[in-house]
Write a protein that holds these residues in place. Structure first.
Motif, PDB file in Angstrom:
ATOM      1  N   GLY A  30       0.831  -1.211   0.000  1.00  0.00           N
ATOM      2  CA  GLY A  30       0.000   0.000   0.000  1.00  0.00           C
ATOM      3  C   GLY A  30       0.852   1.241   0.000  1.00  0.00           C
ATOM      4  N   SER A  31       0.486   2.208   0.848  1.00  0.00           N
ATOM      5  CA  SER A  31       1.195   3.465   0.895  1.00  0.00           C
ATOM      6  C   SER A  31       2.418   3.352   1.771  1.00  0.00           C
ATOM      7  N   GLY A  32       2.676   2.178   2.283  1.00  0.00           N
ATOM      8  CA  GLY A  32       3.813   2.017   3.155  1.00  0.00           C
ATOM      9  C   GLY A  32       3.499   2.416   4.576  1.00  0.00           C
ATOM     10  N   SER A  33       2.256   2.672   4.886  1.00  0.00           N
ATOM     11  CA  SER A  33       1.917   3.109   6.231  1.00  0.00           C
ATOM     12  C   SER A  33       1.541   1.937   7.121  1.00  0.00           C
ATOM     13  N   GLY A  34       1.729   0.751   6.633  1.00  0.00           N
ATOM     14  CA  GLY A  34       1.352  -0.390   7.460  1.00  0.00           C
ATOM     15  C   GLY A  34      -0.149  -0.579   7.491  1.00  0.00           C
ATOM     16  N   ARG A  35      -0.759  -0.465   6.338  1.00  0.00           N
ATOM     17  CA  ARG A  35      -2.205  -0.621   6.259  1.00  0.00           C
ATOM     18  C   ARG A  35      -2.634  -1.950   6.842  1.00  0.00           C
ATOM     19  N   ALA A  36      -3.714  -1.925   7.545  1.00  0.00           N
ATOM     20  CA  ALA A  36      -4.282  -3.171   8.009  1.00  0.00           C
ATOM     21  C   ALA A  36      -4.595  -4.025   6.786  1.00  0.00           C
ATOM     22  N   LEU A 240      -8.484   9.126   8.389  1.00  0.00           N
ATOM     23  CA  LEU A 240      -7.567   9.687   9.385  1.00  0.00           C
ATOM     24  C   LEU A 240      -6.138   9.278   9.052  1.00  0.00           C
ATOM     25  N   GLY A 241      -5.458  10.120   8.290  1.00  0.00           N
ATOM     26  CA  GLY A 241      -4.041   9.889   7.991  1.00  0.00           C
ATOM     27  C   GLY A 241      -3.257  11.043   8.597  1.00  0.00           C
ATOM     28  N   ASN A 242      -2.187  11.462   7.917  1.00  0.00           N
ATOM     29  CA  ASN A 242      -1.538  12.699   8.368  1.00  0.00           C
ATOM     30  C   ASN A 242      -2.492  13.866   8.171  1.00  0.00           C
ATOM     31  N   GLY A 243      -3.103  13.914   6.981  1.00  0.00           N
ATOM     32  CA  GLY A 243      -4.265  14.774   6.805  1.00  0.00           C
ATOM     33  C   GLY A 243      -5.480  13.973   7.244  1.00  0.00           C
ATOM     34  N   ALA A 244      -6.565  14.644   7.575  1.00  0.00           N
ATOM     35  CA  ALA A 244      -7.743  13.891   8.026  1.00  0.00           C
ATOM     36  C   ALA A 244      -9.000  14.607   7.568  1.00  0.00           C
ATOM     37  N   ASP A 311       4.490  16.121  18.885  1.00  0.00           N
ATOM     38  CA  ASP A 311       4.666  14.997  17.954  1.00  0.00           C
ATOM     39  C   ASP A 311       3.506  14.963  16.978  1.00  0.00           C
ATOM     40  N   ASN A 312       3.805  14.793  15.679  1.00  0.00           N
ATOM     41  CA  ASN A 312       2.692  14.693  14.726  1.00  0.00           C
ATOM     42  C   ASN A 312       2.330  13.242  14.436  1.00  0.00           C
ATOM     43  N   ASP A 313       3.202  12.318  14.816  1.00  0.00           N
ATOM     44  CA  ASP A 313       2.951  10.902  14.533  1.00  0.00           C
ATOM     45  C   ASP A 313       2.056  10.312  15.619  1.00  0.00           C
ATOM     46  N   MET A 314       0.872   9.845  15.201  1.00  0.00           N
ATOM     47  CA  MET A 314      -0.102   9.369  16.192  1.00  0.00           C
ATOM     48  C   MET A 314       0.409   8.180  16.990  1.00  0.00           C
ATOM     49  N   ARG A 315       1.278   7.370  16.392  1.00  0.00           N
ATOM     50  CA  ARG A 315       1.856   6.244  17.150  1.00  0.00           C
ATOM     51  C   ARG A 315       2.599   6.756  18.369  1.00  0.00           C
ATOM     52  N   THR A 316       3.451   7.762  18.152  1.00  0.00           N
ATOM     53  CA  THR A 316       4.234   8.318  19.264  1.00  0.00           C
ATOM     54  C   THR A 316       3.318   8.951  20.296  1.00  0.00           C
ATOM     55  N   VAL A 317       2.311   9.689  19.810  1.00  0.00           N
ATOM     56  CA  VAL A 317       1.416  10.383  20.742  1.00  0.00           C
ATOM     57  C   VAL A 317       0.673   9.368  21.612  1.00  0.00           C
ATOM     58  N   THR A 318       0.180   8.293  20.989  1.00  0.00           N
ATOM     59  CA  THR A 318      -0.582   7.319  21.797  1.00  0.00           C
ATOM     60  C   THR A 318       0.347   6.529  22.731  1.00  0.00           C
ATOM     61  N   GLU A 319       1.596   6.338  22.324  1.00  0.00           N
ATOM     62  CA  GLU A 319       2.560   5.701  23.248  1.00  0.00           C
ATOM     63  C   GLU A 319       2.798   6.592  24.468  1.00  0.00           C
ATOM     64  N   THR A 359     -10.692   4.829   8.142  1.00  0.00           N
ATOM     65  CA  THR A 359      -9.632   4.500   7.188  1.00  0.00           C
ATOM     66  C   THR A 359      -8.443   5.439   7.388  1.00  0.00           C
ATOM     67  N   GLY A 360      -7.360   5.241   6.583  1.00  0.00           N
ATOM     68  CA  GLY A 360      -6.138   6.023   6.755  1.00  0.00           C
ATOM     69  C   GLY A 360      -5.280   5.405   7.861  1.00  0.00           C
ATOM     70  N   GLY A 361      -4.028   5.812   7.927  1.00  0.00           N
ATOM     71  CA  GLY A 361      -3.077   5.194   8.860  1.00  0.00           C
ATOM     72  C   GLY A 361      -3.578   5.146  10.295  1.00  0.00           C
ATOM     73  N   VAL A 362      -4.176   6.236  10.772  1.00  0.00           N
ATOM     74  CA  VAL A 362      -4.688   6.261  12.150  1.00  0.00           C
ATOM     75  C   VAL A 362      -5.978   5.446  12.237  1.00  0.00           C
ATOM     76  N   GLY A 363      -6.897   5.687  11.336  1.00  0.00           N
ATOM     77  CA  GLY A 363      -8.196   5.012  11.385  1.00  0.00           C
ATOM     78  C   GLY A 363      -8.091   3.502  11.248  1.00  0.00           C
ATOM     79  N   GLU A 364      -7.111   3.060  10.440  1.00  0.00           N
ATOM     80  CA  GLU A 364      -6.965   1.620  10.224  1.00  0.00           C
ATOM     81  C   GLU A 364      -6.227   0.927  11.358  1.00  0.00           C
ATOM     82  N   ASN A 365      -5.386   1.682  12.056  1.00  0.00           N
ATOM     83  CA  ASN A 365      -4.470   1.033  12.997  1.00  0.00           C
ATOM     84  C   ASN A 365      -4.670   1.365  14.465  1.00  0.00           C
ATOM     85  N   SER A 366      -5.366   2.450  14.779  1.00  0.00           N
ATOM     86  CA  SER A 366      -5.438   2.833  16.186  1.00  0.00           C
ATOM     87  C   SER A 366      -6.793   2.481  16.808  1.00  0.00           C
ATOM     88  N   ALA A 367      -6.803   1.381  17.554  1.00  0.00           N
ATOM     89  CA  ALA A 367      -8.033   0.973  18.260  1.00  0.00           C
ATOM     90  C   ALA A 367      -8.409   2.041  19.291  1.00  0.00           C
TER      91      ALA A 367
END
Ligand code: ADP
Length: 430
Positions: A30-36, A240-244, A311-319, A359-367
């Motif tokens: 995919g886009s390399g964002s680790g799509r589900a 919900l990606g970098n843009g949302a 931090d703009n990366d949602m992974r880091t923010v949620t960690e 959908t998008g990197g955040v929507g697909e990956n962040s429960a």
């Protein structure tokens, strides 16, 4: 170049290799964002999407990057990105050099641009204004039309045009189609697309709501409707990606969306503020002495999750949130509060809702974001089942809830290829 061959060349599933000293990253997922659903890439026919009758090269030319994907039917033959185009010290001076590098790379694998099997090239174009409300076969006149829209998208449309120009020079005989990010939102009624300002000023300067991420909203809303039994469904898409952005879609037609004249309006994003009182801009200029360019940079590049938490990366923010960081907690609260408000608003706009699709990197990956965004909406029939949500199942709502909540990986390149071929077959028939 198959995805497997990409992986072998690079030694990883998302490796990099040099083309004339520049980086072409061959991705296999995919886009390399680790799509589900695309762990490490899973080339081959993807179920439920039917077949595309032809081979299409999809090009997404940005200001400093060129993303490409070659599709045959629903099968991905090659994909990758050329980065740092035109940046200081980069060996790739412009889009022409970038596309030539991609063409050479594809040719080395027997998939060159001169291949008779190539049916068409599909170009992502960010802004279609009111002139382009459908995917459009590119002619000189269409190129001029896209040029006229540059004031509305001064960073994006020129880059898109550069890609179009080079691709047309390389294959002048091949149908090339512009697929506009704004087009899916062209059906939004005036009540939702009109800003309540002086009508003459608005008309003269093109000030109205256009909406963006249209290919993603088109693709995901169609897939979501299938989950609800058919194309008549009412769907809320949360991209919900970098843009949302959010959209409200009724029977396949978009009736409202959260981005406006530009992609700054609406949801909280990685680096963009989303909605704010327009008088904030005046205050920043008058009381803060900021120039227009400084305000532009602040709101587009230094706000959103970055501005709130650093931090703009949602992974880091949620960690950080999980470690009890109060800035991360505030940022996630603001992000989810805004989402919930849009879900409520679009529920009201649609009247009834069959599916809410993330959908998008955040929507697909962040429960966590899915759960917090929809918390407290039980009275509307919106539920999230914790176990399904944690697994990221396609359906994460509880059984019996009136509204299905779904996780649907977006696929903008597939959608661009689909729309490109629909134009080509229409043109051939016509
Ligand atoms: P783009 O809008 O550039 O296409 P993506 O759709 O790939 O971006 O989304 C990128 C965002 O997705 C980043 O903020 C990234 O942190 C986020 N993301 C990816 N995986 C996760 C995850 N597991 N949890 C939270 N956020 C994630």
């Amino acid at each position: 170049m198959s995805d497997e061959r990409d992986a072998r060349t690079a030694g990883t599933s998302e490796g990099a290799f040099e083309v004339a000293g520049s980086v072409v990253a061959g991705t296999s997922g995919g886009s390399g964002s680790g799509r589900a659903g695309e762990p490490g890439g899973n080339p081959g026919r993807e179920p439920g999407r039917g077949s595309l009758p032809g081979r299409v090269l999809v090009l997404n030319s940005g200001s400093s990057s060129l993303k490409y994907r070659l599709l045959s039917g629903a099968e991905r033959l090659a994909s990758g990105t050329v980065e740092r185009i035109g940046e200081p010290g980069s060996p790739v001076p412009d889009q022409r050099a970038a596309l030539e590098a991609v063409a050479a790379r594809l040719a080395a694998d027997g998939l060159g641009l001169d291949s008779p099997e190539l049916t068409a090239i599909g170009h992502r174009v960010v802004h279609g204004g009111t002139a382009f409300t459908r995917p459009t076969l590119i002619t000189d006149e269409v190129v001029r039309g896209i040029e006229e829209l540059v004031p509305l998208a001064p960073l994006h449309n020129p880059a898109n045009l550069a890609g179009i120009e080079v691709a047309r020079r390389l294959r002048p005989d091949l149908p090339q189609v512009a697929v506009f990010d704004t087009a899916f939102h062209a059906t939004i009624p005036p009540a939702a697309s009109t800003y309540a300002i002086d009508r003459e000023v608005a008309a003269r300067l093109g000030v109205r709501r256009y909406g963006f991420h249209g290919t993603s909203h088109a693709y995901v809303s169609r897939e979501a409707a299938l989950l609800a039994g058919g194309p008549e469904a009412n769907v809320i898409v949360l991209h919900l990606g970098n843009g949302a952005s959010a959209s409200a879609v009724s029977a396949g037609r978009c009736v409202d969306t959260s981005m406006g004249m530009t992609p700054l309006e609406g949801l909280v994003m990685g680096t963009r503020s989303g909605d704010l009182d327009p008088a904030v801009v005046l205050h920043l200029a008058r009381a803060g002495g900021m120039s227009l360019d400084e305000v532009d940079t602040l709101l587009n590049r230094r706000s959103g999750m970055l501005g709130l938490s650093g931090d703009n990366d949602m992974r880091t923010v949620t960690e950080r949130l999980a470690e009890g960081d109060p800035e991360a907690e505030l940022a996630v609260s603001v992000y989810c509060h805004r989402l919930r408000k849009y879900v409520g608003a679009y529920y009201a706009v649609l009247g009834t809702v069959d599916v809410i699709a993330f959908t998008g990197g955040v929507g697909e990956n962040s429960a966590l974001i899915r759960e917090r965004a929809l918390a407290g909406l039980g009275a509307l029939g919106v539920t999230v089942d914790p176990a399904r949500n944690a697994r990221g199942d396609t359906l994460v709502s509880a059984d019996g809830g009136a509204v299905k909540v779904a996780v649907i990986p977006t696929d903008e390149e597939f959608e661009i290829a689909r729309q490109t071929l629909s134009v080509v077959s229409r043109t051939n028939r016509g």
